[in-house]
Design a protein around this motif. Structure first.
Motif, PDB file in Angstrom:
ATOM      1  N   LEU A 246      31.725  36.039  34.908  1.00  0.00           N
ATOM      2  CA  LEU A 246      32.847  36.698  34.248  1.00  0.00           C
ATOM      3  C   LEU A 246      33.633  37.601  35.186  1.00  0.00           C
ATOM      4  CD1 LEU A 246      30.796  35.868  31.929  1.00  0.00           C
ATOM      5  CD2 LEU A 246      31.764  37.767  30.631  1.00  0.00           C
ATOM      6  N   GLY A 247      33.009  38.072  36.261  1.00  0.00           N
ATOM      7  CA  GLY A 247      33.670  39.031  37.156  1.00  0.00           C
ATOM      8  C   GLY A 247      34.018  38.453  38.507  1.00  0.00           C
ATOM      9  N   TYR A 248      34.267  37.143  38.570  1.00  0.00           N
ATOM     10  CA  TYR A 248      34.604  36.510  39.849  1.00  0.00           C
ATOM     11  C   TYR A 248      36.058  36.819  40.177  1.00  0.00           C
ATOM     12  CZ  TYR A 248      34.796  33.007  43.551  1.00  0.00           C
ATOM     13  OH  TYR A 248      34.930  32.378  44.762  1.00  0.00           O
ATOM     14  N   ASN A 249      36.277  37.591  41.238  1.00  0.00           N
ATOM     15  CA  ASN A 249      37.582  38.137  41.607  1.00  0.00           C
ATOM     16  C   ASN A 249      38.040  37.534  42.932  1.00  0.00           C
ATOM     17  OD1 ASN A 249      38.929  41.230  40.718  1.00  0.00           O
ATOM     18  ND2 ASN A 249      39.766  40.124  42.464  1.00  0.00           N
ATOM     19  N   LYS A 250      39.267  37.083  42.992  1.00  0.00           N
ATOM     20  CA  LYS A 250      39.769  36.526  44.247  1.00  0.00           C
ATOM     21  C   LYS A 250      39.980  37.640  45.272  1.00  0.00           C
ATOM     22  CE  LYS A 250      44.831  36.442  43.820  1.00  0.00           C
ATOM     23  NZ  LYS A 250      46.022  35.569  43.913  1.00  0.00           N
ATOM     24  N   VAL A 251      40.107  37.259  46.544  1.00  0.00           N
ATOM     25  CA  VAL A 251      40.263  38.241  47.621  1.00  0.00           C
ATOM     26  C   VAL A 251      41.546  38.032  48.423  1.00  0.00           C
ATOM     27  CG1 VAL A 251      37.790  38.652  47.859  1.00  0.00           C
ATOM     28  CG2 VAL A 251      38.871  36.847  49.214  1.00  0.00           C
ATOM     29  N   GLY A 252      42.321  37.005  48.088  1.00  0.00           N
ATOM     30  CA  GLY A 252      43.561  36.732  48.808  1.00  0.00           C
ATOM     31  C   GLY A 252      44.564  36.092  47.883  1.00  0.00           C
ATOM     32  N   ASP A 253      45.732  35.756  48.437  1.00  0.00           N
ATOM     33  CA  ASP A 253      46.823  35.280  47.601  1.00  0.00           C
ATOM     34  C   ASP A 253      46.606  33.848  47.126  1.00  0.00           C
ATOM     35  OD1 ASP A 253      49.246  35.108  46.301  1.00  0.00           O
ATOM     36  OD2 ASP A 253      50.415  34.734  48.105  1.00  0.00           O
ATOM     37  N   GLY A 437      48.628  37.528  32.330  1.00  0.00           N
ATOM     38  CA  GLY A 437      48.830  36.520  33.361  1.00  0.00           C
ATOM     39  C   GLY A 437      48.558  37.063  34.748  1.00  0.00           C
ATOM     40  N   ARG A 438      48.917  38.334  34.976  1.00  0.00           N
ATOM     41  CA  ARG A 438      48.653  38.963  36.278  1.00  0.00           C
ATOM     42  C   ARG A 438      47.153  39.071  36.522  1.00  0.00           C
ATOM     43  NH1 ARG A 438      50.871  43.798  35.487  1.00  0.00           N
ATOM     44  NH2 ARG A 438      52.891  43.110  36.261  1.00  0.00           N
ATOM     45  N   LEU A 439      46.413  39.472  35.492  1.00  0.00           N
ATOM     46  CA  LEU A 439      44.961  39.599  35.646  1.00  0.00           C
ATOM     47  C   LEU A 439      44.300  38.225  35.788  1.00  0.00           C
ATOM     48  CD1 LEU A 439      44.254  42.428  33.042  1.00  0.00           C
ATOM     49  CD2 LEU A 439      44.027  42.599  35.517  1.00  0.00           C
ATOM     50  N   GLU A 440      44.750  37.265  35.001  1.00  0.00           N
ATOM     51  CA  GLU A 440      44.166  35.918  35.082  1.00  0.00           C
ATOM     52  C   GLU A 440      44.359  35.314  36.469  1.00  0.00           C
ATOM     53  OE1 GLU A 440      44.641  32.979  32.114  1.00  0.00           O
ATOM     54  OE2 GLU A 440      44.822  34.412  30.458  1.00  0.00           O
ATOM     55  N   ARG A 520      28.982  48.751  42.512  1.00  0.00           N
ATOM     56  CA  ARG A 520      29.858  47.986  43.409  1.00  0.00           C
ATOM     57  C   ARG A 520      31.315  48.120  42.974  1.00  0.00           C
ATOM     58  NH1 ARG A 520      29.847  41.504  45.052  1.00  0.00           N
ATOM     59  NH2 ARG A 520      29.925  41.898  47.290  1.00  0.00           N
ATOM     60  N   THR A 521      32.144  48.494  43.917  1.00  0.00           N
ATOM     61  CA  THR A 521      33.575  48.644  43.674  1.00  0.00           C
ATOM     62  C   THR A 521      34.335  47.560  44.432  1.00  0.00           C
ATOM     63  OG1 THR A 521      33.845  50.102  45.580  1.00  0.00           O
ATOM     64  CG2 THR A 521      33.332  51.147  43.453  1.00  0.00           C
ATOM     65  N   CYS A 522      35.636  47.482  44.179  1.00  0.00           N
ATOM     66  CA  CYS A 522      36.458  46.529  44.919  1.00  0.00           C
ATOM     67  C   CYS A 522      36.431  46.837  46.411  1.00  0.00           C
ATOM     68  CB  CYS A 522      37.896  46.562  44.402  1.00  0.00           C
ATOM     69  SG  CYS A 522      38.120  45.681  42.834  1.00  0.00           S
ATOM     70  N   LYS A 523      36.401  48.110  46.751  1.00  0.00           N
ATOM     71  CA  LYS A 523      36.375  48.476  48.161  1.00  0.00           C
ATOM     72  C   LYS A 523      35.081  48.019  48.817  1.00  0.00           C
ATOM     73  CE  LYS A 523      37.382  52.266  51.304  1.00  0.00           C
ATOM     74  NZ  LYS A 523      37.863  53.666  51.418  1.00  0.00           N
ATOM     75  N   MET A 524      33.959  48.187  48.128  1.00  0.00           N
ATOM     76  CA  MET A 524      32.672  47.740  48.665  1.00  0.00           C
ATOM     77  C   MET A 524      32.646  46.224  48.832  1.00  0.00           C
ATOM     78  SD  MET A 524      30.220  50.220  46.369  1.00  0.00           S
ATOM     79  CE  MET A 524      28.682  49.442  46.853  1.00  0.00           C
ATOM     80  N   ASP A 528      41.139  43.951  48.329  1.00  0.00           N
ATOM     81  CA  ASP A 528      42.283  44.863  48.392  1.00  0.00           C
ATOM     82  C   ASP A 528      42.657  45.314  46.985  1.00  0.00           C
ATOM     83  OD1 ASP A 528      42.532  44.631  51.154  1.00  0.00           O
ATOM     84  OD2 ASP A 528      43.874  42.903  51.012  1.00  0.00           O
ATOM     85  N   ASP A 529      43.149  46.542  46.887  1.00  0.00           N
ATOM     86  CA  ASP A 529      43.551  47.067  45.581  1.00  0.00           C
ATOM     87  C   ASP A 529      44.575  46.163  44.893  1.00  0.00           C
ATOM     88  OD1 ASP A 529      41.864  49.203  45.766  1.00  0.00           O
ATOM     89  OD2 ASP A 529      43.392  50.643  46.390  1.00  0.00           O
ATOM     90  N   HIS A 530      45.377  45.465  45.686  1.00  0.00           N
ATOM     91  CA  HIS A 530      46.404  44.591  45.113  1.00  0.00           C
ATOM     92  C   HIS A 530      45.787  43.472  44.274  1.00  0.00           C
ATOM     93  CE1 HIS A 530      50.218  42.679  44.601  1.00  0.00           C
ATOM     94  NE2 HIS A 530      49.878  41.601  45.290  1.00  0.00           N
ATOM     95  N   TRP A 531      44.585  43.046  44.628  1.00  0.00           N
ATOM     96  CA  TRP A 531      43.934  41.957  43.900  1.00  0.00           C
ATOM     97  C   TRP A 531      42.855  42.453  42.946  1.00  0.00           C
ATOM     98  CZ3 TRP A 531      47.393  38.736  44.864  1.00  0.00           C
ATOM     99  CH2 TRP A 531      47.876  38.479  46.149  1.00  0.00           C
ATOM    100  N   CYS A 532      42.548  43.723  42.984  1.00  0.00           N
ATOM    101  CA  CYS A 532      41.431  44.274  42.221  1.00  0.00           C
ATOM    102  C   CYS A 532      41.749  44.308  40.724  1.00  0.00           C
ATOM    103  CB  CYS A 532      41.102  45.680  42.724  1.00  0.00           C
ATOM    104  SG  CYS A 532      39.710  46.451  41.872  1.00  0.00           S
ATOM    105  N   THR A 533      40.852  43.762  39.905  1.00  0.00           N
ATOM    106  CA  THR A 533      41.055  43.767  38.455  1.00  0.00           C
ATOM    107  C   THR A 533      40.280  44.889  37.770  1.00  0.00           C
ATOM    108  OG1 THR A 533      39.285  42.135  38.236  1.00  0.00           O
ATOM    109  CG2 THR A 533      41.542  41.301  38.320  1.00  0.00           C
ATOM    110  N   CYS A 534      39.708  45.788  38.562  1.00  0.00           N
ATOM    111  CA  CYS A 534      38.940  46.899  38.003  1.00  0.00           C
ATOM    112  C   CYS A 534      39.799  48.148  37.795  1.00  0.00           C
ATOM    113  CB  CYS A 534      37.777  47.256  38.937  1.00  0.00           C
ATOM    114  SG  CYS A 534      36.673  45.891  39.327  1.00  0.00           S
ATOM    115  N   LEU A 535      41.078  48.084  38.141  1.00  0.00           N
ATOM    116  CA  LEU A 535      41.933  49.266  38.134  1.00  0.00           C
ATOM    117  C   LEU A 535      42.798  49.329  36.881  1.00  0.00           C
ATOM    118  CD1 LEU A 535      43.174  49.145  41.839  1.00  0.00           C
ATOM    119  CD2 LEU A 535      41.151  50.281  40.901  1.00  0.00           C
ATOM    120  N   LYS A 536      42.830  50.496  36.255  1.00  0.00           N
ATOM    121  CA  LYS A 536      43.750  50.725  35.135  1.00  0.00           C
ATOM    122  C   LYS A 536      45.129  51.060  35.693  1.00  0.00           C
ATOM    123  CE  LYS A 536      40.092  52.689  32.219  1.00  0.00           C
ATOM    124  NZ  LYS A 536      39.671  53.905  31.464  1.00  0.00           N
TER     125      LYS A 536
END
Length: 652
Positions: A246-253, A437-440, A520-524, A528-536
């Motif tokens: 559920l928390g698989y986050n991309k790291v690039g464009d 859509g941005r988060l997806e 674990r955070t996006c930084k760890m 990049d914050d631009h791709w991080c989905t953990c940020l409000k």
């Protein structure tokens, strides 16, 4: 009113509306129950049992809720995305297979005499076909540098007028048919013969704890869009015990910067110092994961269903050496060139009367049958159907379901660790302008299926695999997981216990067989914050001073990127479409106060729409990560051949 009055006695108009209501109502109820079932699978109840409880927070506002990352809950058919979800009505089909001039099976190709009239063939004596096997030569004599990876040599024609037996050892074949000396039909055939030679020495399956490893990719599909567009495949995965991350986050464009971490354990920006010194260099010196498996006695395969959009060939130099034992790039290049049909934006969907994605699926089945007694590592990536369209994966659902059933029926899944995944969600189009859509776009799907014998042999590793399904994960973690699959001795119970006590928790690459820490955070994780989905985020006014300054900084950055290219126009700001302040967590000890903003802007010429994350601190404005392009650039950047600059250059 007569309550017992029969429907047939009512006026026609009233009967019509009653019938319409019944049909619509039953359809809605059917859809509602189907979606309820999928939603339950997408967001399984939080498991607080076991050694590593997922979370103690049962707040349904979050998909993931940990100390280091909170991802908001996203509804499958949220009102903001529902208008964009529909079966693709305008998809052009491939040519009709029922009128094909040729029939084929594994060993024989035959002219279909019943279909001659479709090709205006009036005299069968004037019809003949040319059978040509072709291959990727080992040498590169007389090959230009721009076509090294696509080099090809054809054998001489073998002519036939009715049928021809196909030698089982021939991997790539082209058949061209002529009537009265004019070409009337052409098709390509791909197979996976067993390869035996001095350079290929692979081990057979030795025991129940030896597993194949297959990575199957579907390009540009978010986790939720996978459920929306391929529900039958999702249901099969559920029934077979696949683990949904559920928390698989991309790291690039795009594809390349998300798959390089998986295949090499590095960012794409790190390759210059490691193995790719310049833009014209090939990838031969890069240590891909398939090399590890090859050394461990596995056959290796790398296949894509697109040559023009190949991850190592789209404005890149590809390979000089053949990178894997089975490599389909030469075949796909020729099939696109001579039998490519129904081009839709960036790629041909069809190889004459056959979808390219089906060519890929059939190839995997063929390959697994050929190597059923040997160890196989396969990296297989579908692009043609899913890359450019949100809903086109709907067309593939039945075929992927049939594909998985074939693997199950041959018991191949009983000895295979399988990854089914994507690289990112859809990166453009109307849905991309919505918050969901941005988060997806940043949350691709990723499933891992392991057979029962794996679960029994490695219970702690399997328990951690399930546990990590609700942790922040990335392609870097898959790389570390593959390292463990090369040497299964690293994930037995004692080794997992030992490694879980070591200082691995802050690594950007953590094997999914080890417990990923709650903090674990996006930084760890090196996201990049631009791709991080953990940020409000908090919406700001588009005319605010922050909006103007952030947009000005992004615009300056874009113009700096293309400043060395006189063929690219200088961009100007049309408007700020959206801006929000991000809650990026607390600054590090050596950092003073700062703020981060997500800004979306439109530029001229070309009406490009860009999204960026920028930070403002005591040193001024700076970019965080790369700049995303939210609409297609098409032919606007035809004058540049750098895959980064194509996003930003408007050719004069």
């Amino acid at each position: 009113m007569n309550r017992g009055r029969k429907l047939g006695s009512l006026p026609v108009r009233i009967r019509y509306f009653i019938l319409l209501a019944v049909v619509c109502g039953s359809s809605f109820i059917s859809m509602m129950y189907r979606n309820m079932d999928l939603t339950l699978f997408m967001n399984p109840p939080i498991d607080t049992s076991g050694q590593y409880p997922h979370t103690t927070d049962t707040d349904k506002r979050f998909t993931i809720r940990t100390e280091g990352c909170s991802m908001p809950f996203l509804h499958l058919f949220d009102v903001s995305v529902q208008p964009f979800v529909e079966y693709p009505k305008n998809l052009k089909p491939c040519r009709d297979q029922k009128v094909s001039l040729l029939k084929h099976n594994k060993s024989k190709i035959t002219i279909n005499m019943e279909n001659l009239h479709y090709y205006n063939i009036t005299d069968r004596r004037l019809l003949f076909c040319c059978y040509q096997a072709f291959y990727r030569p080992n040498t590169i004599d007389d090959i230009t540098s721009s076509s090294i990876d696509s080099r090809v040599k054809y054998n001489k024609c073998i002519y036939f007028t009715t049928s021809i037996n196909r030698p089982m050892a021939e991997e790539f074949v082209k058949v061209t048919c002529y009537f009265n000396k004019s070409r009337v039909y052409q098709q390509f055939y791909l197979s996976a013969p067993e390869k035996i030679g001095s350079n290929i020495k692979r081990e057979v399956m030795t025991n129940e704890t030896t597993f194949n490893v297959l990575i199957l990719g579907i390009d540009a599909v978010s986790r939720l869009n996978f459920y929306r567009t391929m529900p039958k495949t999702a249901s099969f995965l559920k029934d077979y015990g696949a683990i949904d991350f559920l928390g698989y986050n991309k790291v690039g464009d795009n594809t390349f910067p998300n798959l390089i971490p998986l295949l090499l354990g590095n960012r794409d920006s790190e390759l210059k110092d490691k193995c790719l010194p310049n833009s014209k260099a090939t990838f031969d010196n890069c240590p891909f994961v398939w090399e590890w498996f090859k050394e461990a006695g596995y056959y290796t395969a790398f296949a894509e269903d697109s040559s023009s959009l190949g991850m190592f060939n789209f404005v890149k130099a590809g390979f000089i050496r053949t990178p894997t034992d089975y490599y389909t790039h030469t075949f796909i290049t020729q099939a696109e060139r001579y039998a490519g049909y129904n081009k839709d934006f960036n790629s041909f969907l069809c190889m004459n009367d056959y979808y390219f994605y089906k060519v890929l699926l059939d190839y995997i089945v063929n390959l697994t049958n050929t190597l059923k007694n040997s160890k196989l590592f396969g990296f297989i990536w579908e692009v043609t159907m899913s890359h450019d369209h949100l809903n086109y994966p709907m067309v593939m659902d039945d075929d992927y379901l049939d594909f998985f059933k074939k693997l199950k029926d041959t018991n191949y899944l009983d000895k295979t660790v399988l990854f089914l995944m994507s690289d990112h969600g859809i990166r453009w189009g109307s849905i991309r302008s919505t918050k969901q859509g941005r988060l997806e776009e940043r949350l691709p799907f990723m499933f891992i299926m392991v057979p029962p014998s794996f679960r029994e042999a490695f219970p702690k590793a399997y328990s951690n695999l399930k546990f990590n399904s609700r942790r922040l994960t990335t392609p870097f973690d898959i790389h570390a997981t593959l390292m463990d699959l090369v040497d299964l001795g690293t994930i037995n119970n004692s080794m997992v216990s030992k490694r879980s006590k070591e200082a691995y928790a802050r690594n950007r690459s953590i094997s999914l067989f080890l417990p990923i820490p709650s903090n674990r955070t996006c930084k760890m994780a090196d996201i990049d914050d631009h791709w991080c989905t953990c940020l409000k985020n908090i919406a700001l006014h588009n005319e605010s001073s922050e909006a103007k300054r952030a947009a000005t900084h992004v615009l300056s950055h874009l113009n700096d990127l293309v400043s060395d290219y006189s063929v690219c126009a200088r961009l100007s700001l049309v408007r700020v479409i959206e801006i929000a302040e991000l809650e990026a967590g607390r600054p590090d000890e050596n950092e003073t106060g700062w703020k981060e903003y997500m800004v979306v802007l439109q530029t001229s010429p070309g009406d490009g729409v860009f999204e960026a994350t920028v930070r403002y601190d005591s040193e001024g404005w700076k970019l965080s990560g790369t700049v995303s392009r939210l609409n297609l650039y098409g032919e606007q950047s035809r004058c540049v051949h750098d895959y980064h600059l194509k996003l930003y250059c408007y050719c004069i």
